[in-house]
Design a protein around this motif. Structure first.
Motif, PDB file in Angstrom:
ATOM      1  N   GLU A 487       0.837  -1.194   0.000  1.00 60.09           N
ATOM      2  CA  GLU A 487       0.000   0.000   0.000  1.00 60.09           C
ATOM      3  C   GLU A 487       0.876   1.249   0.000  1.00 60.09           C
ATOM      4  O   GLU A 487       1.844   1.350   0.762  1.00 60.09           O
ATOM      5  CB  GLU A 487      -0.896  -0.008   1.243  1.00 60.09           C
ATOM      6  N   ALA A 488       0.522   2.217  -0.828  1.00 57.94           N
ATOM      7  CA  ALA A 488       1.340   3.426  -0.956  1.00 57.94           C
ATOM      8  C   ALA A 488       1.100   4.431   0.167  1.00 57.94           C
ATOM      9  O   ALA A 488       1.971   5.266   0.441  1.00 57.94           O
ATOM     10  CB  ALA A 488       1.089   4.094  -2.305  1.00 57.94           C
ATOM     11  N   GLU A 489      -0.055   4.408   0.816  1.00 55.29           N
ATOM     12  CA  GLU A 489      -0.379   5.327   1.908  1.00 55.29           C
ATOM     13  C   GLU A 489      -0.168   6.787   1.491  1.00 55.29           C
ATOM     14  O   GLU A 489       0.440   7.587   2.212  1.00 55.29           O
ATOM     15  CB  GLU A 489       0.456   5.018   3.156  1.00 55.29           C
ATOM     16  N   LEU A 490      -0.702   7.146   0.353  1.00 57.69           N
ATOM     17  CA  LEU A 490      -0.466   8.486  -0.167  1.00 57.69           C
ATOM     18  C   LEU A 490      -1.069   9.569   0.716  1.00 57.69           C
ATOM     19  O   LEU A 490      -0.517  10.678   0.806  1.00 57.69           O
ATOM     20  CB  LEU A 490      -1.012   8.598  -1.592  1.00 57.69           C
ATOM     21  N   ASP A 491      -2.202   9.292   1.356  1.00 57.82           N
ATOM     22  CA  ASP A 491      -2.791  10.307   2.224  1.00 57.82           C
ATOM     23  C   ASP A 491      -1.844  10.673   3.363  1.00 57.82           C
ATOM     24  O   ASP A 491      -1.719  11.843   3.743  1.00 57.82           O
ATOM     25  CB  ASP A 491      -4.130   9.820   2.785  1.00 57.82           C
ATOM     26  N   ARG A 492      -1.167   9.690   3.926  1.00 56.64           N
ATOM     27  CA  ARG A 492      -0.197   9.970   4.986  1.00 56.64           C
ATOM     28  C   ARG A 492       0.946  10.824   4.449  1.00 56.64           C
ATOM     29  O   ARG A 492       1.386  11.794   5.100  1.00 56.64           O
ATOM     30  CB  ARG A 492       0.363   8.667   5.563  1.00 56.64           C
TER      31      ARG A 492
END
Length: 535
Positions: A487-492
């Motif tokens: 998962e890239a966790e772009l929001d973080r």
């Protein structure tokens, strides 16, 4: 992968920049960045550009080209400077390119071979390796304005504005690649015959970084060509026929000069041996397709963004591919492949800056004007430049130009009218009332933030400027995560890198007053006569 870094490269009109990101740290952080201005760097200003315009001196009005050798030298210089500063290029596991939209190059068969040769390494620098690689010696960029006739011909072949917007997502602007390609082929038939590949600047640099001469064009930058079916995300036979009508070989010849299309986060390949040997890149480093500067900037924002720059840029998430049937805005995909609508208002903050300059007013005096004049109380319009959103000619205002009117009234009225018209003409493509992100210098003004919240009838938050290079580094991270199955966790990452400021909420009474102001403004000439205005 725990020590993995990503690299974003932005090839803009003024400079070439790079950002190296450490996405797995908490918080994520930028570990290195470099920006090289073409005007001031002696390695880059030696390819014939005019000092002020940064363009090759035009041979006729409306021509706007830059030398591709400047971009090639810029890429070598960028990596040289990063390496000299000790940037850990060997830990970069994915990179992504951003480049000015609509800019493109015409490659000969020698150009395709030059790209492929980078996979075999070698000593010569990029400029030397690409001698004779271009069938057309310069790269037309987004400022091109001498292809209006060709843009109109494309619309006529397709049956008018509505048809071309429905198919391509935009109203065949003169600066879009399709109209410029058509003009090049009409006026330089030898160039057309010798061209083996038309590459956008973003796909060209992704191709040479990966040594892949068949690197596809991404959907986002492909949206700015008037050649791609926006909904199907493939080359459109109808658009190919319209752009190539009357040209040697017709649509078949044009399509043969284009690479394929794919997602901006799809892999172009791993980094070419040239960059491994010369700058120490790991052979594992993935290169993705990249995209244009606007799509890559949009990667940093989840939701809608209003950028208050020289011009105003309003980027609206649409969820699914959606077109603005008025023909004012352009439909695109961002650097991750998500659809959005892009509206650019020419008469933006540069007009506010110009008015302050005429009156010798600083930002403190400007803020006082906005605080003392009742919002939505002045019906003042000054558009010294022809406007594309909506499409109207310049609107002169003598008391503003000459500095003879009341500054507070003029400044407040011009700010209000510009923002109200930006909101009003978005009626056909706005889909959300979630918080609106603001960037750009004027977003520092509390009065402007309050006005925007009430005009757009939604909360607003201010973001620090992020830029296309940083957005590209996030797009590279998404590609790496896709390859590694995580998962890239772009929001973080967005929260870490561009944290939002305090939220400002709309005032219902002010919102009502601004709706009335919008109604009055659009009944005025020439707005009342602008084609396709929302009902």
């Amino acid at each position: 992968m725990e020590r993995a870094l990503t690299l974003g490269i932005d090839i803009s009109t003024q400079s070439i920049s790079a950002v190296i990101l450490s996405p797995l740290e908490s918080p994520a952080r930028v570990v290195a960045q470099v920006s090289l201005p073409y005007r001031n760097d002696p390695r880059l200003n030696c390819f014939g550009i005019h000092h002020e315009s940064l363009l090759v001196p035009p041979r006729e009005p409306g021509e706007a080209d830059q030398p591709p050798e400047m971009f090639l030298a810029g890429l070598d210089a960028l990596f040289q400077d990063l390496a000299a500063e000790g940037a850990p290029l060997d830990r970069v596991e994915a990179l992504s390119v951003s480049a000015q939209q609509h800019g493109h190059v015409y490659l000969s068969t020698g150009g395709l071979e030059a790209i492929a040769s980078l996979g075999r390494g070698g000593e010569s620098d990029l400029v030397k390796r690409f001698e004779g690689a271009f069938s057309y010696g310069t790269a037309p960029i987004w400022q091109t304005a001498n292809s209006r006739l060709q843009a109109q011909e494309i619309r006529e072949v397709l049956g008018g504005v509505a048809s071309v917007v429905e198919l391509s997502g935009s109203n065949s602007p003169a600066r879009f690649t399709g109209a410029v390609v058509r003009r090049t082929a009409q006026t330089a038939p030898a160039v057309w015959e010798q061209t083996a590949r038309i590459s956008l600047l973003s796909s060209f640099f992704s191709a040479l970084l990966s040594g892949n001469p068949d690197c596809p064009i991404d959907w986002g930058n492909g949206s700015g060509m008037t050649l791609m079916d926006y909904q199907k995300r493939q080359w459109s036979r109808e658009l190919l026929q319209a752009v190539s009508r009357g040209l040697p070989g017709g649509a078949d010849a044009l399509e043969a000069k284009l690479p394929g299309l794919d997602s901006p986060v799809a892999e172009a390949g791993t980094i070419a041996r040239y960059f491994q040997e010369r700058y120490g890149f790991s052979p594992r480093c993935i290169v993705n397709l990249g995209s244009g500067d606007n799509p890559q900037s949009k990667v940093m924002i989840r939701g809608d963004l209003l950028s208050l720059g020289t011009s105003f840029v309003y980027m609206v998430d649409t969820g699914t591919p959606l077109v603005d049937r008025s023909g004012y805005a352009n439909s695109m995909y961002d650097g991750l492949g998500n659809p959005f609508v892009f509206a650019c208002r020419t008469n933006g903050a540069m007009v506010w800056d110009r008015l302050r300059s005429i009156y010798g007013a600083d930002l403190v005096r400007a803020e006082e004007a906005l605080e003392t004049v009742r919002p939505a109380g002045e019906e003042v319009v000054w558009q010294p430049y022809a406007e594309s959103y909506p499409q109207v000619p310049p609107i002169e205002l003598e008391e503003a130009r000459s500095g003879t009117g009341d500054f507070a009234r003029l400044y407040s009225g011009i700010v209000d009218s510009a923002l109200v018209l930006t909101r009003y003409y978005a009626d056909s493509f706005e889909v959300s009332r979630e918080p609106l992100a603001l960037t750009g210098g004027p977003s520092a003004s509390p009065s402007i933030r309050r006005r925007i919240a009430s005009i757009f009838e939604r909360p607003v938050i201010v973001l620090d400027s992020s830029g296309a290079a940083l957005g590209s580094s996030l797009a590279a991270w998404q590609t790496l995560c896709n390859a590694r199955g995580r998962e890239a966790e772009l929001d973080r990452l967005r929260q870490d890198l561009v944290p939002p400021g305090e939220m400002v909420h709309p005032d219902r009474e002010l919102s009502s007053a601004y709706r009335e102001l919008a109604s009055r403004l659009v009944r005025r000439a020439p707005f009342a006569n602008s084609p396709g205005a929302p009902a």
